[in-house]
Design an enzyme around this catalytic site. Structure first.
Site, PDB file in Angstrom:
ATOM      1  N   GLY A 245       0.588  -1.425   0.249  1.00 32.72           N
ATOM      2  CA  GLY A 245      -0.026   0.041   0.111  1.00 32.72           C
ATOM      3  C   GLY A 245       0.573   1.269   0.108  1.00 32.72           C
ATOM      4  O   GLY A 245       0.550   2.455   0.444  1.00 32.72           O
ATOM      5  N   SER A 246       1.836   1.102  -0.704  1.00 33.36           N
ATOM      6  CA  SER A 246       2.628   2.033  -0.661  1.00 33.36           C
ATOM      7  C   SER A 246       2.443   2.905  -1.612  1.00 33.36           C
ATOM      8  O   SER A 246       2.170   4.623  -1.058  1.00 33.36           O
ATOM      9  CB  SER A 246       4.334   2.166  -0.926  1.00 33.36           C
ATOM     10  OG  SER A 246       4.686   1.652  -2.517  1.00 33.36           O
ATOM     11  N   ASN A 247       1.154   3.113  -2.448  1.00 26.98           N
ATOM     12  CA  ASN A 247       1.119   3.311  -3.446  1.00 26.98           C
ATOM     13  C   ASN A 247      -0.080   4.390  -2.691  1.00 26.98           C
ATOM     14  O   ASN A 247      -0.611   5.577  -2.934  1.00 26.98           O
ATOM     15  CB  ASN A 247       0.324   3.167  -5.044  1.00 26.98           C
ATOM     16  CG  ASN A 247       1.984   3.340  -5.826  1.00 26.98           C
ATOM     17  OD1 ASN A 247       2.352   4.184  -6.331  1.00 26.98           O
ATOM     18  ND2 ASN A 247       2.728   1.980  -5.472  1.00 26.98           N
TER      19      ASN A 247
ATOM     20  N   ILE B  71     -10.829  -7.090 -12.202  1.00 24.97           N
ATOM     21  CA  ILE B  71     -11.937  -5.912 -12.078  1.00 24.97           C
ATOM     22  C   ILE B  71     -13.061  -7.028 -13.194  1.00 24.97           C
ATOM     23  O   ILE B  71     -13.219  -6.951 -13.895  1.00 24.97           O
ATOM     24  CB  ILE B  71     -11.958  -4.936 -12.608  1.00 24.97           C
ATOM     25  CG1 ILE B  71     -10.785  -3.759 -12.287  1.00 24.97           C
ATOM     26  CG2 ILE B  71     -12.867  -3.505 -11.821  1.00 24.97           C
ATOM     27  CD1 ILE B  71     -11.127  -4.062 -10.110  1.00 24.97           C
TER      28      ILE B  71
ATOM     29  N   ASN C 231      -5.280   1.769 -13.231  1.00 25.29           N
ATOM     30  CA  ASN C 231      -4.259   1.386 -13.258  1.00 25.29           C
ATOM     31  C   ASN C 231      -2.803   2.124 -13.010  1.00 25.29           C
ATOM     32  O   ASN C 231      -2.573   2.749 -13.853  1.00 25.29           O
ATOM     33  CB  ASN C 231      -4.159   0.080 -13.449  1.00 25.29           C
ATOM     34  CG  ASN C 231      -3.595  -1.710 -12.829  1.00 25.29           C
ATOM     35  OD1 ASN C 231      -3.267  -1.250 -11.469  1.00 25.29           O
ATOM     36  ND2 ASN C 231      -3.209  -1.945 -13.207  1.00 25.29           N
TER      37      ASN C 231
ATOM     38  N   HIS D 287       1.225   0.500 -13.766  1.00 28.47           N
ATOM     39  CA  HIS D 287       1.757  -0.958 -13.884  1.00 28.47           C
ATOM     40  C   HIS D 287       3.129  -0.974 -14.057  1.00 28.47           C
ATOM     41  O   HIS D 287       4.173   0.242 -14.969  1.00 28.47           O
ATOM     42  CB  HIS D 287       1.446  -1.841 -14.566  1.00 28.47           C
ATOM     43  CG  HIS D 287       1.906  -3.007 -15.215  1.00 28.47           C
ATOM     44  ND1 HIS D 287       1.304  -3.964 -14.727  1.00 28.47           N
ATOM     45  CD2 HIS D 287       3.224  -3.114 -15.927  1.00 28.47           C
ATOM     46  CE1 HIS D 287       1.961  -5.152 -14.475  1.00 28.47           C
ATOM     47  NE2 HIS D 287       2.952  -4.400 -15.914  1.00 28.47           N
TER      48      HIS D 287
HETATM   49  C1  GAR Z   1       3.213  -1.566  -7.200  1.00 28.66           C
HETATM   50  O1  GAR Z   1       5.077  -1.497  -7.728  1.00 28.66           O
HETATM   51  C2  GAR Z   1       2.309  -1.862  -8.093  1.00 28.66           C
HETATM   52  O2  GAR Z   1       3.147  -0.801  -9.541  1.00 28.66           O
HETATM   53  C3  GAR Z   1       2.815  -2.944  -8.728  1.00 28.66           C
HETATM   54  O3  GAR Z   1       2.136  -3.834  -7.585  1.00 28.66           O
HETATM   55  C4  GAR Z   1       3.524  -2.854  -6.524  1.00 28.66           C
HETATM   56  C5  GAR Z   1       2.377  -2.533  -5.271  1.00 28.66           C
HETATM   57  O4  GAR Z   1       3.386  -1.681  -4.343  1.00 28.66           O
HETATM   58  N1  GAR Z   1       1.130  -3.191  -9.248  1.00 28.66           N
HETATM   59  C6  GAR Z   1       1.358  -4.232  -9.838  1.00 28.66           C
HETATM   60  O5  GAR Z   1       1.753  -4.928 -10.276  1.00 28.66           O
HETATM   61  C7  GAR Z   1      -0.290  -4.451 -10.686  1.00 28.66           C
HETATM   62  N2  GAR Z   1       0.083  -5.475 -12.021  1.00 28.66           N
HETATM   63  P1  GAR Z   1       1.957  -1.409  -3.207  1.00 28.66           P
HETATM   64  O6  GAR Z   1       1.181  -2.067  -2.554  1.00 28.66           O
HETATM   65  O7  GAR Z   1       3.725  -0.599  -2.068  1.00 28.66           O
HETATM   66  O8  GAR Z   1       1.729   0.121  -3.405  1.00 28.66           O
END
Ligand code: GAR
Length: 190
Positions: A11-13, A86, A100, A102
Site C-alpha cells: 500500500g505504499s502507493n 475487475i 491502474n 503498472h
Molecule cells: C506497485 O509497484 C504497482 O505498480 C504494482 O504493485 C506494486 C504495489 O506496491 N502493481 C502491479 O504490479 C499491477 N500489475 P504498493 O502496494 O506498495 O503500492
C-alpha cells in the site's frame, strides 16, 4: 469527490496518494482491500482513512463491493497494487473512471501474473536498458487499457531486480498522485 483505492499488499502507493491529497477538502478517500493481512490496512489506519476489507472470494460479491461503492457514492477508482481482476459489472459502472499503475513500460511485461517483483525479474532477464511506470485505464483485459501516462528510468547492466524496483518505486511516488489529481480535476470540469 469520493475515491476508492483498491489495494492488496503493502500500500505504499495508496498511502502516498492519500497523503498527497490530505490538505484538500475536495476529495475523500476509502481503501478497499481484498487481503486481511495486507499492510495497506495499517497505512489506512495511520492516515485515518476508512478501510473495507473483504476476503478475496467475497470481494466482488454483488452484496459487497458494488453495493458499498454505491453506498459511499464512489466517483473514481484507483488501483494501487490490486491483484484481482475487475469484473465487467464494475467496469460498466465506471467507464474511464478506473485507473491502474503498472511497474513497467506497457505493453512490455504486462498481463496475468505480471505484478510486483515478477515484473522486475522479467525486465532484468530480458536485458532491458529501460523500465518505468505505466498509468492506464482499466478494461476487461489485464494491463491493456488505454495508456494515460508513462515515465522511464535507465537500467544499468549491474542493476538487480531490487534496484530496478527501487527506481520504478521513485517514479510511482512522484507521478501517480499527480496524474490522479489531473484526471480528477478533468472529471470535475466536465
Ligand atoms: C506497485 O509497484 C504497482 O505498480 C504494482 O504493485 C506494486 C504495489 O506496491 N502493481 C502491479 O504490479 C499491477 N500489475 P504498493 O502496494 O506498495 O503500492
Amino acid at each position: 469527490m469520493n475515491i476508492a483505492i483498491f489495494a492488496s499488499g503493502s500500500g505504499s502507493n495508496a498511502e502516498n496518494i492519500i497523503r498527497y491529497f490530505s490538505s484538500s477538502q475536495l476529495y475523500h478517500f476509502y481503501v478497499f482491500c481484498n487481503n486481511p493481512k495486507a499492510f495497506v490496512i495499517e497505512r489506512a489506519k495511520r492516515t485515518d482513512t476508512p478501510c473495507y476489507i473483504f476476503p478475496r472470494k467475497d470481494f466482488f460479491n454483488a452484496e459487497n463491493t458494488p453495493l458499498l461503492l454505491r453506498e459511499k457514492n464512489i466517483d473514481f477508482i484507483v488501483l494501487a497494487g490490486f491483484l484481482q481482476k475487475i469484473p465487467d459489472e464494475i467496469l460498466a459502472l465506471y467507464p474511464r473512471k478506473i485507473i491502474n499503475i503498472h511497474p513497467s513500460l506497457l505493453p512490455k511485461f504486462g498481463g496475468k501474473g505480471m505484478y510486483g517483483h515478477h515484473v522486475h525479474e522479467a525486465v532484468k532477464a530480458a536485458g532491458e536498458t529501460r523500465s518505468g511506470i505505466t498509468i492506464h485505464y482499466v478494461n476487461e483485459v489485464y494491463d491493456s487499457g488505454t495508456i494515460i501516462f508513462q515515465a522511464q528510468c535507465d537500467i544499468t547492466p549491474n542493476d538487480t531486480p531490487d534496484d530496478i524496483a527501487q527506481k520504478v518505486h521513485i517514479l510511482e511516488m512522484e507521478h501517480y498522485p499527480k496524474v490522479t489529481e489531473k484526471l480528477l480535476k478533468d472529471l470535475n470540469t466536465l
